[in-house]
Write a protein that holds these residues in place. Structure first.
Motif, mmCIF file in Angstrom:
data_model
loop_
_atom_site.group_PDB
_atom_site.id
_atom_site.type_symbol
_atom_site.label_atom_id
_atom_site.label_comp_id
_atom_site.label_asym_id
_atom_site.label_seq_id
_atom_site.Cartn_x
_atom_site.Cartn_y
_atom_site.Cartn_z
ATOM 1 N N UNK A 25 0.794 -1.223 0.670
ATOM 2 C CA UNK A 25 0.153 0.170 -0.230
ATOM 3 C C UNK A 25 1.238 1.565 -0.253
ATOM 4 N N UNK A 26 1.600 1.202 0.273
ATOM 5 C CA UNK A 26 2.340 1.964 0.588
ATOM 6 C C UNK A 26 3.032 2.685 -1.091
ATOM 7 N N UNK A 27 3.600 1.347 -1.426
ATOM 8 C CA UNK A 27 4.646 1.484 -2.814
ATOM 9 C C UNK A 27 2.915 2.210 -3.882
ATOM 10 N N UNK A 28 2.031 1.779 -3.422
ATOM 11 C CA UNK A 28 1.532 2.433 -4.592
ATOM 12 C C UNK A 28 0.703 3.685 -4.744
ATOM 13 N N UNK A 29 0.632 4.017 -2.924
ATOM 14 C CA UNK A 29 -0.023 4.784 -2.721
ATOM 15 C C UNK A 29 1.043 6.329 -3.199
ATOM 16 N N UNK A 30 2.104 5.995 -2.914
ATOM 17 C CA UNK A 30 3.571 6.746 -3.166
ATOM 18 C C UNK A 30 3.141 7.143 -4.706
ATOM 19 N N UNK A 31 2.737 5.934 -5.337
ATOM 20 C CA UNK A 31 2.903 5.921 -7.338
ATOM 21 C C UNK A 31 2.255 6.823 -7.486
ATOM 22 N N UNK A 32 0.983 6.753 -6.627
ATOM 23 C CA UNK A 32 -0.597 6.904 -7.100
ATOM 24 C C UNK A 32 -0.059 8.587 -6.539
ATOM 25 N N UNK A 33 -0.201 9.040 -5.454
ATOM 26 C CA UNK A 33 0.359 10.419 -5.359
ATOM 27 C C UNK A 33 1.555 11.131 -5.059
ATOM 28 N N UNK A 34 2.369 10.174 -5.397
ATOM 29 C CA UNK A 34 3.520 11.321 -5.839
ATOM 30 C C UNK A 34 4.282 11.547 -4.714
ATOM 31 N N UNK A 35 4.584 10.783 -3.388
ATOM 32 C CA UNK A 35 4.893 11.344 -2.623
ATOM 33 C C UNK A 35 5.950 10.181 -2.073
ATOM 34 N N UNK A 36 6.947 10.225 -1.366
ATOM 35 C CA UNK A 36 7.864 9.275 -1.540
ATOM 36 C C UNK A 36 7.640 8.722 -0.536
ATOM 37 N N UNK A 37 8.194 6.970 -0.998
ATOM 38 C CA UNK A 37 7.543 5.930 -0.023
ATOM 39 C C UNK A 37 8.547 6.193 1.759
ATOM 40 N N UNK A 38 10.043 6.875 1.613
ATOM 41 C CA UNK A 38 9.778 6.976 3.051
ATOM 42 C C UNK A 38 9.219 7.906 3.673
ATOM 43 N N UNK A 39 8.754 8.850 3.281
ATOM 44 C CA UNK A 39 7.768 9.258 4.108
ATOM 45 C C UNK A 39 6.855 8.588 4.383
ATOM 46 N N UNK A 40 6.234 8.132 3.928
ATOM 47 C CA UNK A 40 5.231 7.541 3.987
ATOM 48 C C UNK A 40 4.905 6.955 5.215
ATOM 49 N N UNK A 41 6.218 6.174 5.005
ATOM 50 C CA UNK A 41 6.633 5.142 5.877
ATOM 51 C C UNK A 41 6.884 5.697 7.123
#
Lengths: 266, 225, 335
Positions: A34-50
């Motif tokens: 979900x992190x990877x998908x959210x990162x791609x979909x909303x153009x936010x770095x995965x690290x920030x989501x993590x």
């Protein structure tokens, strides 16, 4: 056709349960994806989501709502998986996202502290005292995080349908029990449950697309109606409503968009 | 579709509860709206518009038309209760009158103030010149010192009325007009409430207007020697 | 910007007139300079005040914080102008920002006319008492009076800033636990159509008597300090009298304008409302207030609001320090 959310602490064997259950039921396993998908979909770095998922909320976060945006993205990614059903999600928040859907089984896996300490100390090659300290700290941070983000204490048993002690029950047995429950008639999704889930997914899609411009946005979808609430100045009500409508994504099935402005005190 | 019936019920209950008592004109306006809604329901918005545009209903046409179409849209969706509630909750006339007087009065006062400012700068009058006033404020002089420097004493009262030929006089009069506008708005709104038999709140509006007038006229002496 | 002007013809007229007026004043000015200010700087101060006031009004509308709450404390904290001049100008700023917003609220039916008129009497009585108090203090206590005003305003500002941060514990649709006799006798109830819910919201107001006392205090504070009072009116209506948040917010602007209109007259008659100084601030509030309702800033409103709250907190520190300096004769080194 069911959804399982597995809430777990570190070193409780929750991941193992999730993986084996997925294999047994031929479901989809979702966690970090979900992190990877959210990162791609909303153009936010995965690290920030993590970081948003694992770091405790700072005072600044609470003041600026800084992490709310990331949570909204992650929530949307999780719900997009959930509407497809036949899924096992393990990690935080899953159980708190969809509290009243019939075909959801909310599972909590816990383990005795001493077992967890032994496993961590062995895997990380650290002393038991150090492992105990790290686990206690991690548990407390997760607890605070969950209360802040979802409003629920992850240790509260009322948040789950079933709780297992992995120190007492074998992983295979836990999987057996969950699998047998999933076969029951009452765990099969009906149209009402599915509709509720789809509405939640639509609401999260709208929220995620608006939250950048309107950090306080709250969205509720029922049937073909989306009710969007944003905080703002009452003088700007008309403009805010128009602006929300303009920025709202086109979502199939939403015919009516209602926007409400919650006024600030001033 | 029985929109007309549904709305009719809404109005009856409204009258019974005494919530929307806008006098005889309301009945006519509502009648216009119902007719317009009927046209709108039959997908004849143009005809509805023409109907409402025709004299002598020009008074509240745009507002009625807007309301009629919103109510019509709810009714078309089958939401008769919503349509009724929408019509029940339309702003009261007293509020609209207050709002209009205050808003347009403020706009007018602003225009007059701009004119006053221009006159202050382009006229050759020596009364309270901008450079004197701003320099005094800049030098932290008190109100008393500033006026003493200009006319020898504190003005006391509506000094601008004696100086309407000067820029500062026009500007102050315009500002005072903007402040004053609240009084006719209160009185106008209060009178409508009286006409609607809402005497208590009409009296409160007039009382607030009277207190403000007392303040304006200076009936209460200023607490200075 | 052009579309905004098209939507509001009166705004177009005001903007064009203001721009043309200030240009005309600059070109054809007969103002001569003094030892302190040159003729050009006089025009610059007036035009600059207009621009600043317009900007403050726009920012205030976007951030949902009244212009009157910003003007008086900031000017009083960071300049040494006579506080009576600052307060009278602050009242004009607060009043005209309230007036431009109250018109549309009343026309839309969002502000409850009966509730407004109920609260108007204690508010105007409080306001006139406040302004008399301010003039008395200024006339008889001189610098010590200014010190008291700064100190008290600083303390109030700390309270306001924290209320903005905490959101004032607001409830969108509060329900009264018990309806008092006075509220019931007066028939203090109302309704409005909530478009987002597609239904009429009925509400019943309660605690009329405490409301009257609190409205008097709100009016007094506004009249005494030359301060906007939305921060106080909304919690009184919403938390004490159980009025829906939206109605409370809409009523607050109307009540503010009402109270201030009563409070300004004593200042006018005392001569504290100096037209050259006040006019650009008034024009800016009206132009900016109307303009602000039609534009959405590129910067998020929440961020703008937080910046303003931070400014208010800093201002409160400065005000408290300056007030204490005057009263105790000590030097407190604060930025």
């Amino acid at each position: 056709m069911a959804i399982v959310t597995i809430s777990r602490g570190s070193y409780t064997r929750g991941r193992e349960v999730a993986e084996k259950l997925t294999e047994r039921m031929n479901y989809e396993l979702v966690s970090r994806e979900v992190l990877i998908e959210a990162s791609e979909h909303f153009n936010v770095s995965e690290i920030k989501l993590e970081r948003a998922l694992h770091n405790p909320l700072s005072v600044l976060d609470r003041f600026t709502n800084g992490k709310r945006r990331y949570f909204a993205y992650i929530e949307n990614a999780i719900l997009n998986h959930m509407i497809k059903n036949n899924m096992v999600y393990h990690g935080l928040t899953g159980h708190a996202l969809i509290p009243k859907v019939n075909h959801l089984l909310r599972v909590r896996i816990r383990a005795e502290m001493e077992d967890r300490v032994a496993r961590e100390s062995e895997r990380e090659n650290i002393s038991k005292d150090e492992a105990r300290y790290l686990l206690s700290k991690d548990d407390e941070e997760r607890r605070k995080w969950s209360i802040n983000v979802t409003g629920h204490d992850p240790c509260d048993p009322s948040q789950y349908d079933i709780i297992f002690n992995a120190s007492k029950t074998h992983v295979e047995d836990i999987v057996d029990i969950i699998a047998s429950i999933l076969q029951k008639d009452y765990m099969q999704n009906d149209s009402e449950s599915q509709k509720m889930l789809e509405d939640l997914a639509k609401a999260s899609e709208i929220k995620a697309s608006l939250i950048n411009q309107f950090p306080s946005v709250e969205v509720h979808v029922q049937g073909g109606t989306a009710i969007i609430r944003v905080q703002g100045s009452l003088e700007q009500e008309e403009y805010l409503k128009r602006s929300v409508r303009e920025q709202m994504p086109t979502i199939r099935g939403i015919q009516d968009v209602r926007v409400s402005v919650i006024p600030w005190i001033g | 579709m029985n929109v007309k019936d549904n709305m009719g019920r809404g109005v009856k209950s409204d009258t019974k509860e005494g919530r929307t008592e806008q006098g005889k004109s309301t009945g006519k306006i509502l009648e216009d709206m119902f007719t317009a809604v009927t046209f709108a329901e039959r997908n004849l918005p143009e005809k509805a518009r023409q109907y409402l545009d025709a004299p002598p209903r020009v008074r509240t046409v745009s507002r009625s038309l807007e309301d009629a179409f919103v109510a019509g849209a709810y009714a078309e969706e089958g939401a008769h209760e919503t349509a009724r509630e929408f019509l029940d909750s339309r702003p009261p006339l007293a509020g609209r009158v207050y709002g209009d007087i205050v808003y347009w009065g403020t706009v007018a006062a602003t225009i007059l103030t701009i004119i006053g400012q221009v006159v202050t700068f382009v006229s050759k009058s020596t009364f309270m010149t901008p450079s004197y006033v701003l320099s005094s404020i800049w030098q932290q002089e008190s109100v008393e010192q500033i006026w003493k420097g200009a006319i020898g004493h504190l003005p006391q009262g509506h000094w601008y009325l004696k100086h309407l030929g000067t820029g500062p006089g026009i500007t102050e009069m315009s500002l005072a007009f903007g402040v004053f506008i609240v009084i006719p708005a209160l009185v106008g709104s209060g009178l409508i409430l009286f006409r609607e038999r809402n005497r208590l709140f009409g009296s409160l509006a007039v009382t607030a207007a009277v207190i403000t007038t007392v303040s304006m006229v200076g009936l209460l002496p200023l607490p200075v020697g | 910007m052009l579309s905004v002007l098209k939507r509001s013809p009166e705004l177009t007229v005001l903007v064009l007139l203001a721009v043309a007026g200030y240009a005309f004043m600059g070109i054809f000015s007969h103002v001569t300079g003094t030892e302190v200010l040159s003729a050009t700087s006089v025009w610059g101060i007036v035009f600059g005040s207009f621009l600043l006031s317009t900007a403050i009004a726009i920012v205030a509308v976007i951030a949902g914080i009244g212009g009157g709450v910003l003007f008086t404390p900031v000017v009083m904290a960071f300049t040494s102008m006579d506080t009576l001049i600052v307060r009278s100008t602050g009242l004009v700023v607060a009043m005209f920002s309230g007036l431009v917003s109250s018109g549309p609220f009343m026309k839309k039916g969002l502000a409850d006319i009966r509730l407004v008129f109920f609260a108007s009497v204690p508010v105007v009585v409080g306001a006139i008492s406040g302004s008399f108090g301010a003039i008395f203090l200024s006339a008889y206590m001189g610098p010590a009076g200014d010190g008291i005003v700064r100190l008290l305003l600083g303390l109030i500002l700390v309270f306001i800033a924290f209320m903005f941060i905490l959101g004032g514990a607001k409830t969108e649709y509060p329900q009264p636990k018990k309806i008092d006799n006075l509220s019931r006798t007066l028939g203090l109830r109302g309704s409005y159509f909530e478009e987002s819910m597609g239904q009429r919201i009925d509400y019943q107001v309660t605690k009329a008597l405490p409301g009257i006392v609190l409205f008097f205090l709100v009016g007094f504070t506004g009249g005494f300090f030359g301060l906007g009072g939305g921060w106080a009116v909304v919690p009184v209506l919403n938390l004490v009298m159980t009025t829906p948040l939206k109605v409370s917010a809409a009523c607050s602007g109307v009540l503010l304008a009402l109270g201030n209109s009563c409070a300004i007259w004593p200042y006018i008659m005392y001569g504290a409302l100096l037209p050259v100084f006040v006019a650009p601030w008034m024009i800016g509030q009206v132009v900016g207030g109307i303009l602000g309702a039609h534009i959405l800033s590129k910067i998020k409103a929440g961020i703008v609001r937080n910046i303003l709250i931070a400014i208010l907190l800093l201002t409160s520190v400065k005000l408290i320090a300056r007030g204490a300096e005057t009263l105790m004769g000590v030097n407190i080194p604060v930025f």
